[in-house]
Design a protein around this motif. Structure first.
Motif, PDB file in Angstrom:
ATOM      1  N   ARG A  81       0.825  -1.214   0.000  1.00 22.11           N
ATOM      2  CA  ARG A  81       0.000   0.000   0.000  1.00 22.11           C
ATOM      3  C   ARG A  81       0.856   1.259   0.000  1.00 22.11           C
ATOM      4  NH1 ARG A  81      -2.842  -3.075   3.871  1.00 22.11           N
ATOM      5  NH2 ARG A  81      -4.890  -3.755   3.126  1.00 22.11           N
ATOM      6  N   ALA A  82       2.028   1.183   0.607  1.00 15.39           N
ATOM      7  CA  ALA A  82       2.885   2.363   0.750  1.00 15.39           C
ATOM      8  C   ALA A  82       3.767   2.613  -0.469  1.00 15.39           C
ATOM      9  CB  ALA A  82       3.769   2.206   1.991  1.00 15.39           C
ATOM     10  N   ARG A  83       3.804   1.685  -1.435  1.00 16.67           N
ATOM     11  CA  ARG A  83       4.654   1.885  -2.607  1.00 16.67           C
ATOM     12  C   ARG A  83       4.114   3.028  -3.467  1.00 16.67           C
ATOM     13  NH1 ARG A  83       9.281   0.820  -1.781  1.00 16.67           N
ATOM     14  NH2 ARG A  83       9.512   1.383  -3.976  1.00 16.67           N
ATOM     15  N   THR A  91       6.400  -4.611 -10.092  1.00 18.49           N
ATOM     16  CA  THR A  91       7.516  -3.906  -9.464  1.00 18.49           C
ATOM     17  C   THR A  91       7.157  -3.518  -8.035  1.00 18.49           C
ATOM     18  OG1 THR A  91       8.304  -3.051 -11.580  1.00 18.49           O
ATOM     19  CG2 THR A  91       9.017  -1.883  -9.603  1.00 18.49           C
ATOM     20  N   ALA A  92       5.950  -3.019  -7.864  1.00 15.61           N
ATOM     21  CA  ALA A  92       5.496  -2.630  -6.529  1.00 15.61           C
ATOM     22  C   ALA A  92       5.464  -3.832  -5.596  1.00 15.61           C
ATOM     23  CB  ALA A  92       4.114  -1.988  -6.611  1.00 15.61           C
ATOM     24  N   ILE A 146      -5.441  -4.565  -3.321  1.00 12.96           N
ATOM     25  CA  ILE A 146      -4.602  -3.367  -3.239  1.00 12.96           C
ATOM     26  C   ILE A 146      -4.164  -2.925  -4.634  1.00 12.96           C
ATOM     27  CG2 ILE A 146      -2.375  -2.467  -2.422  1.00 12.96           C
ATOM     28  CD1 ILE A 146      -2.694  -4.425  -0.022  1.00 12.96           C
ATOM     29  N   LEU A 147      -3.705  -3.864  -5.457  1.00 14.55           N
ATOM     30  CA  LEU A 147      -3.253  -3.513  -6.797  1.00 14.55           C
ATOM     31  C   LEU A 147      -4.424  -3.061  -7.669  1.00 14.55           C
ATOM     32  CD1 LEU A 147      -0.545  -6.202  -7.620  1.00 14.55           C
ATOM     33  CD2 LEU A 147      -0.242  -3.856  -6.818  1.00 14.55           C
ATOM     34  N   ARG A 160      -5.142  -8.028 -14.603  1.00 11.70           N
ATOM     35  CA  ARG A 160      -3.782  -7.577 -14.311  1.00 11.70           C
ATOM     36  C   ARG A 160      -3.403  -7.661 -12.836  1.00 11.70           C
ATOM     37  NH1 ARG A 160      -3.604  -1.815 -16.901  1.00 11.70           N
ATOM     38  NH2 ARG A 160      -5.793  -1.922 -16.210  1.00 11.70           N
ATOM     39  N   PRO A 161      -4.247  -7.215 -11.913  1.00  9.27           N
ATOM     40  CA  PRO A 161      -3.855  -7.347 -10.493  1.00  9.27           C
ATOM     41  C   PRO A 161      -3.625  -8.789 -10.073  1.00  9.27           C
ATOM     42  CG  PRO A 161      -5.661  -5.784 -10.728  1.00  9.27           C
ATOM     43  CD  PRO A 161      -5.515  -6.462 -12.058  1.00  9.27           C
ATOM     44  N   ALA A 162      -4.524  -9.688 -10.486  1.00 13.89           N
ATOM     45  CA  ALA A 162      -4.382 -11.095 -10.090  1.00 13.89           C
ATOM     46  C   ALA A 162      -3.152 -11.732 -10.720  1.00 13.89           C
ATOM     47  CB  ALA A 162      -5.641 -11.877 -10.481  1.00 13.89           C
TER      48      ALA A 162
END
Length: 223
Positions: A81-83, A91-92, A146-147, A160-162
């Motif tokens: 979450r902080a990235r 990358t995150a 989160i993504l 994409r998030p998964a």
């Protein structure tokens, strides 16, 4: 704050202490004597509570033993979450994992006493491995959410998030397995770096494409 408001806080702290004590006793007893040799009743007795109290906190002894590692997924997700928002999803995720490994306030696996032994046991005990897998799945579901929020997409429609989480979590799982097999407790960051480095275009290229790519790179490199 009056006495009425303080009472739930005291009960919450007491419940947390009881859960922590049960988890610690389960962890120590199982590592000392083996998963199959330790009963829930023995864990409860070591924590000075009854079986019913154990069942209020944990569904089984495997969950109690692994309670100390459940928070690691939460810490990775807090780091995620902080990235910075501009970072690509994978990358995150990678950098969140390394933020967790480098966090001095919350010891990662490779510096925590006996966690290496616990993960070795998880590789050998099917029920413990299954419980550990369940913990990972819970953490990964949160990572996907989160993504998805970072990308402003619906994860049910946009894969994409998964996909990013599956790739990143897979790299972390591969690194963990190599770490356990290596017998080198301090080497986890090294294996994590290797695993994430393997998530490159080379895994999608044919041998001929890879050779052509390396040949082009060598020709363009100043001597």
């Amino acid at each position: 704050m009056d006495a009425t408001e303080k009472a739930p806080e005291r009960r919450g702290r007491k419940a947390r202490r009881t859960r922590d004590t049960l988890a610690r006793c389960a962890f120590e007893l199982v590592l000392d004597h083996g998963l199959r040799s330790v009963t829930v009743e023995e864990i409860a007795q070591a924590a000075d509570v009854d079986r019913r109290t154990f069942s209020r906190h944990f569904p089984n002894k495997e969950a109690a033993v692994l309670d100390s590692v459940r928070g690691d997924g939460d810490r990775i997700n807090r780091a995620l979450r902080a990235r910075p928002a501009a970072e690509p999803p994978l990358t995150a995720y990678r950098r969140a994992v390394f933020d967790w490994l480098r966090d001095p306030a919350a010891e990662p696996w490779h510096t925590r006493p006996r966690i290496f032994d616990l993960l070795v046991m998880a590789e050998e005990e099917p029920t413990l491995y299954a419980a550990f897998h369940h913990i990972r799945v819970d953490a990964q579901e949160e990572s996907v959410a989160i993504l998805a929020a970072r990308l402003a997409v619906d994860p049910r429609r946009d894969l994409r998030p998964a996909v990013a989480v599956a790739a990143g979590a897979g790299a972390l799982l591969a690194a963990q397995a190599a770490w356990v097999r290596s017998g080198r407790p301090a080497a986890l960051p090294e294996f994590v770096a290797q695993a994430f480095d393997a998530l490159s275009a080379e895994l999608l290229e044919t041998p001929a494409e890879r050779e052509a790519h390396h040949s082009t790179t060598e020709k363009s490199t100043p001597s």
